[in-house]
Scaffold this motif. Structure first.
Motif, mmCIF file in Angstrom:
data_model
loop_
_atom_site.group_PDB
_atom_site.id
_atom_site.type_symbol
_atom_site.label_atom_id
_atom_site.label_comp_id
_atom_site.label_asym_id
_atom_site.label_seq_id
_atom_site.Cartn_x
_atom_site.Cartn_y
_atom_site.Cartn_z
ATOM 1 N N ALA A 88 0.826 -1.207 0.000
ATOM 2 C CA ALA A 88 0.000 0.000 0.000
ATOM 3 C C ALA A 88 0.860 1.256 0.000
ATOM 4 O O ALA A 88 0.537 2.245 -0.675
ATOM 5 C CB ALA A 88 -0.932 -0.009 1.209
ATOM 6 N N ALA A 89 1.953 1.254 0.757
ATOM 7 C CA ALA A 89 2.819 2.435 0.827
ATOM 8 C C ALA A 89 3.436 2.750 -0.533
ATOM 9 O O ALA A 89 3.604 3.917 -0.896
ATOM 10 C CB ALA A 89 3.921 2.216 1.862
ATOM 11 N N ILE A 90 3.771 1.716 -1.293
ATOM 12 C CA ILE A 90 4.366 1.926 -2.614
ATOM 13 C C ILE A 90 3.306 2.289 -3.643
ATOM 14 O O ILE A 90 3.593 2.946 -4.644
ATOM 15 C CB ILE A 90 5.135 0.655 -3.054
ATOM 16 C CG1 ILE A 90 6.271 0.365 -2.072
ATOM 17 C CG2 ILE A 90 5.708 0.819 -4.461
ATOM 18 C CD1 ILE A 90 6.972 -0.958 -2.325
ATOM 19 N N GLY A 91 2.058 1.861 -3.398
ATOM 20 C CA GLY A 91 0.991 2.128 -4.355
ATOM 21 C C GLY A 91 0.844 1.036 -5.396
ATOM 22 O O GLY A 91 0.555 1.321 -6.567
ATOM 23 N N LEU A 92 1.042 -0.223 -4.983
ATOM 24 C CA LEU A 92 0.917 -1.353 -5.890
ATOM 25 C C LEU A 92 -0.469 -1.960 -5.745
ATOM 26 O O LEU A 92 -0.851 -2.401 -4.661
ATOM 27 C CB LEU A 92 1.989 -2.400 -5.585
ATOM 28 C CG LEU A 92 3.443 -1.931 -5.751
ATOM 29 C CD1 LEU A 92 4.405 -3.004 -5.264
ATOM 30 C CD2 LEU A 92 3.734 -1.575 -7.201
ATOM 31 N N ALA A 93 -1.213 -1.994 -6.814
ATOM 32 C CA ALA A 93 -2.575 -2.516 -6.784
ATOM 33 C C ALA A 93 -2.574 -4.022 -6.579
ATOM 34 O O ALA A 93 -1.729 -4.740 -7.131
ATOM 35 C CB ALA A 93 -3.297 -2.166 -8.085
#
Length: 304
Positions: A239-244
């Motif tokens: 979530a922190a990296i923004g990976l779906a």
């Protein structure tokens, strides 16, 4: 220095039979490593260093092979582990530049170097739940102590890593909140449409066959790489990296990991464990005195 270290040999790897000893040499570790590497390069300074100084785009297979060999030495290399730690520090002395936030970085800055190492603990912990079994509280604590010991092998000072597992989690979540981002290297590691050269190791006939089939093989391999990279990354890091990551992908991951959990334990030793781990396990079972043989062999593997 700790009681596990001596002035004569320097820092030594974690003890045989420990949690890390069991995890790091199992072939399932190959599925865990992409998530750890991706979390490492989500740090702006680490990502910039890899982006500007690594050959991971032009020689991904060689880069991966060297990284895996190095990691195996940290755990199974005996006296060769400390030598490998010194080699890595020497290699990183010239890596410096400016990160995506305009800050000067150096690879051996304690905060940067420690983060690269720190990522292994939460990834091993999370991925083991899927691929092996959930660790007990005692096993998690042992794994963290052993990971700190590996850090000493790499030249990380005790003051640069949280000394207890209780102090690790606030540090880790703080890094996710304040530092981690979707760097250019992260994009490359989770992309499914980037050009990747075929493997250039192995018998000539195999290399020729792979080269001919590579346009067909690469797309599914790239999708699988993304699947295990994102899926085996701890959810909070993802979530922190923004990976779906969807519920359907999670169900697929659980089905895949269930198969792996059942298949790998019944494999013969030569298929279940990576080469250096397999030899170290055999020599450990052989009893006292085999350690010197292991150290010599570890050195030959590293230089091979």
């Amino acid at each position: 220095m700790t009681s596990a270290d001596t002035a004569e040999t320097g820092p030594v790897p974690p003890p045989p039979g420990g949690v890390l000893w069991s995890l790091a040499g199992d072939v399932r570790a190959l599925l865990m490593l992409p998530a750890a590497l991706t979390l490492q390069v989500a740090h702006p300074a680490v990502g910039a260093g890899v982006d500007e100084h690594s050959v991971f785009r032009t020689d991904p297979w060689g880069r991966g092979e060297r990284s895996l060999r190095s990691l195996q030495l940290w755990v199974y290399g005996g006296e060769a582990a400390a030598e490998e730690g010194r080699r890595l520090r020497a290699m990183h002395r010239t890596i410096q530049g400016t990160d995506t936030r305009g800050r000067r970085y150096h690879a051996l800055t304690p905060a940067n170097y420690a983060w690269v190492h720190a990522t292994g603990f939460p990834v091993y912990r999370h991925a083991a739940r899927h691929l092996v079994r959930p660790l007990t509280e005692a096993q998690e604590r042992a794994l963290y102590r052993e990971w700190l010991q590996v850090g000493r092998v790499l030249g990380i000072h005790d003051r640069d890593m949280p000394p207890t597992i209780e102090e690790f989690w606030p540090y880790y979540h703080g890094m996710l909140a304040d530092e981690i981002e979707r760097t250019a290297v992260v994009e490359d590691l989770v992309a499914t449409d980037r050009p990747v050269p075929p493997p250039d190791r192995g018998p000539a006939a195999v290399r020729l066959l792979l080269r001919a089939l590579w346009p067909v093989l690469l797309p599914p391999l790239a999708r699988f790489r993304r699947f295990v990279t994102v899926g085996l990354m701890p959810p909070e890091a993802r979530a922190a990296i923004g990976l779906a990551w969807s519920d359907a992908e999670e169900r697929r991951l659980r089905r895949f990991c269930a198969v792996v959990r059942h298949v790998v334990p019944v494999l013969p030793e030569r298929l279940r464990y990576l080469p250096l781990a397999r030899r170290a396990r055999a020599e450990w079972r052989a009893g006292p005195g085999a350690g010197r043989v292991r150290q010599r062999r570890a050195g030959s593997v590293r230089s091979g």
